[in-house]
Write a protein that holds these residues in place. Structure first.
Motif, PDB file in Angstrom:
ATOM      1  N   PRO A  17       0.829  -1.212   0.000  1.00 39.58           N
ATOM      2  CA  PRO A  17       0.000   0.000   0.000  1.00 39.58           C
ATOM      3  C   PRO A  17       0.860   1.257   0.000  1.00 39.58           C
ATOM      4  O   PRO A  17       2.036   1.244   0.375  1.00 39.58           O
ATOM      5  N   ALA A  18       0.264   2.352  -0.418  1.00 39.35           N
ATOM      6  CA  ALA A  18       0.951   3.646  -0.421  1.00 39.35           C
ATOM      7  C   ALA A  18       1.235   4.087   1.014  1.00 39.35           C
ATOM      8  O   ALA A  18       0.478   3.796   1.942  1.00 39.35           O
ATOM      9  N   THR A  19       2.352   4.780   1.188  1.00 39.98           N
ATOM     10  CA  THR A  19       2.697   5.386   2.475  1.00 39.98           C
ATOM     11  C   THR A  19       3.146   6.819   2.214  1.00 39.98           C
ATOM     12  O   THR A  19       3.124   7.291   1.074  1.00 39.98           O
ATOM     13  N   ALA A  20       3.602   7.484   3.254  1.00 37.70           N
ATOM     14  CA  ALA A  20       4.074   8.857   3.091  1.00 37.70           C
ATOM     15  C   ALA A  20       5.310   8.942   2.204  1.00 37.70           C
ATOM     16  O   ALA A  20       5.580   9.980   1.594  1.00 37.70           O
ATOM     17  N   SER A  21       6.064   7.835   2.102  1.00 39.30           N
ATOM     18  CA  SER A  21       7.310   7.868   1.333  1.00 39.30           C
ATOM     19  C   SER A  21       7.181   7.285  -0.067  1.00 39.30           C
ATOM     20  O   SER A  21       8.098   7.426  -0.878  1.00 39.30           O
ATOM     21  N   HIS A  22       6.079   6.619  -0.372  1.00 41.37           N
ATOM     22  CA  HIS A  22       5.930   6.025  -1.704  1.00 41.37           C
ATOM     23  C   HIS A  22       4.466   5.755  -2.013  1.00 41.37           C
ATOM     24  O   HIS A  22       3.635   5.634  -1.107  1.00 41.37           O
ATOM     25  N   GLY A  23       4.160   5.646  -3.293  1.00 43.39           N
ATOM     26  CA  GLY A  23       2.820   5.274  -3.724  1.00 43.39           C
ATOM     27  C   GLY A  23       2.641   3.770  -3.687  1.00 43.39           C
ATOM     28  O   GLY A  23       3.522   3.039  -3.218  1.00 43.39           O
ATOM     29  N   ARG A 100      14.003   1.270   5.693  1.00 45.52           N
ATOM     30  CA  ARG A 100      13.039   1.675   6.721  1.00 45.52           C
ATOM     31  C   ARG A 100      11.612   1.321   6.352  1.00 45.52           C
ATOM     32  O   ARG A 100      10.817   0.896   7.206  1.00 45.52           O
ATOM     33  N   ASP A 101      11.252   1.476   5.065  1.00 48.39           N
ATOM     34  CA  ASP A 101       9.860   1.362   4.643  1.00 48.39           C
ATOM     35  C   ASP A 101       9.578   0.158   3.746  1.00 48.39           C
ATOM     36  O   ASP A 101       8.666  -0.631   4.020  1.00 48.39           O
ATOM     37  N   ILE A 102      10.334   0.009   2.655  1.00 46.95           N
ATOM     38  CA  ILE A 102       9.989  -0.984   1.631  1.00 46.95           C
ATOM     39  C   ILE A 102      10.190  -2.409   2.128  1.00 46.95           C
ATOM     40  O   ILE A 102       9.292  -3.253   2.023  1.00 46.95           O
ATOM     41  N   LEU A 103      11.373  -2.707   2.667  1.00 47.24           N
ATOM     42  CA  LEU A 103      11.632  -4.079   3.116  1.00 47.24           C
ATOM     43  C   LEU A 103      10.677  -4.511   4.218  1.00 47.24           C
ATOM     44  O   LEU A 103      10.077  -5.589   4.119  1.00 47.24           O
ATOM     45  N   PRO A 104      10.460  -3.724   5.276  1.00 46.88           N
ATOM     46  CA  PRO A 104       9.485  -4.154   6.287  1.00 46.88           C
ATOM     47  C   PRO A 104       8.082  -4.336   5.712  1.00 46.88           C
ATOM     48  O   PRO A 104       7.358  -5.271   6.105  1.00 46.88           O
ATOM     49  N   ALA A 105       7.677  -3.480   4.765  1.00 46.84           N
ATOM     50  CA  ALA A 105       6.343  -3.619   4.169  1.00 46.84           C
ATOM     51  C   ALA A 105       6.241  -4.910   3.366  1.00 46.84           C
ATOM     52  O   ALA A 105       5.190  -5.577   3.370  1.00 46.84           O
ATOM     53  N   LEU A 106       7.309  -5.274   2.678  1.00 45.36           N
ATOM     54  CA  LEU A 106       7.297  -6.536   1.935  1.00 45.36           C
ATOM     55  C   LEU A 106       7.219  -7.720   2.889  1.00 45.36           C
ATOM     56  O   LEU A 106       6.448  -8.671   2.655  1.00 45.36           O
TER      57      LEU A 106
END
Length: 277
Positions: A17-23, A100-106
């Motif tokens: 999903p989109a976050t503050a740092s990426h769509g 910080r964002d992409i790897l944990p989200a995956l």
């Protein structure tokens, strides 16, 4: 040797999903050595021009040697993951955002819970090695350890010079055609990496100050013939992370998994086995 097209055909996809740092992002990934069942997980983080397919069969061979499962994925902008829009430039802290964002989200999307993360090893190459270091610093309890292969801790002249030469090759030789086999949008992949590394603002980039937060076992590997970085990279790691172990490989350039796979595998296996004892 594994066919790149076959590797791509075997890919799965995770929607983030989109976050503050990426769509919204669609991430290409693949499990390797699934026969290892509930064994610890190794997550592979590719280089600046890499992708899932460009690892070829090395993650499989390493995981078999370690008796571990593997997760290989293409970062956004690479492989068959969501391409970078051509009017978007990577920010100077793009590797921090990946860690910080992409790897944990995956990991969340793939239902890799904290129990599994605490047994998880990160294996990163080049930019991926830097991302592995950053994740280990940002989430010091959410991994078992990390292997950083030819990582970048700060920007050296040799790096910028080699990356500028690679741009010339991309625009004047068949390098673009070769890379297009591995990326849905090869220009997005290439210029996303090349533009930020050649951006004057990036010359001040460093992650040295973040490294002391790393608590888990850390192996840093560098080839003596690396034309993208010197031994100062991993020696800086040793200064900031006293428990880190360094391996310096002879007759080896920037890609030890291709230049010296046996020596690299033996070094990684010996290190991880020792941590299990």
């Amino acid at each position: 040797m594994q066919n790149p097209a076959a590797a791509s055909a075997a890919s799965d996809f995770a929607d983030l999903p989109a976050t503050a740092s990426h769509g919204p992002l669609r991430i290409e990934y693949r499990w390797v050595n699934e026969a290892a069942g509930d064994a610890p997980l190794a997550v592979f983080l590719h280089e600046g021009l890499g992708s899932l397919a460009m690892w070829r069969d090395w993650p499989q061979s390493l995981c078999e040697q370690l008796g571990m499962r593997g997760l290989v994925y293409s970062r956004p902008g690479y492989g068959r993951s969501t391409p970078r829009a051509h009017d978007v430039k990577w920010p100077v802290d793009f590797m921090t955002a990946q860690a910080r964002d992409i790897l944990p989200a995956l990991l969340d999307a793939l239902n890799i819970d904290m129990r599994q993360r605490q047994r998880m090893w990160l294996v990163g190459h080049s930019d991926g090695g830097s991302i592995a270091l950053l994740y280990a610093a940002l989430y010091p309890e959410a991994l078992a350890g990390a292997v950083a292969i030819a990582p970048h801790v700060f920007v050296e002249d040799i790096s910028v010079q080699s990356i500028a030469q690679t741009k010339q090759l991309y625009e004047t030789t068949d390098l673009r055609g070769k890379l297009s086999r591995y990326h849905t949008d090869v220009d997005s992949a290439f210029y996303g990496w090349n533009d930020i590394w050649l951006n004057p603002a990036f010359r001040q980039w460093t992650i040295a100050e973040e490294l002391p937060a790393i608590r888990k076992p850390l192996l840093a590997v560098q080839g003596h013939d690396d034309h993208y970085g010197t031994m100062a990279q991993i020696e800086t790691i040793a200064q900031r992370v006293p428990h880190a172990r360094l391996v310096k490989l002879d007759a080896c350039g920037h890609s030890p998994h291709r230049d010296a796979p046996r020596a690299l595998n033996e070094a990684i296996a010996a290190f991880i086995v020792q941590q299990r004892q």
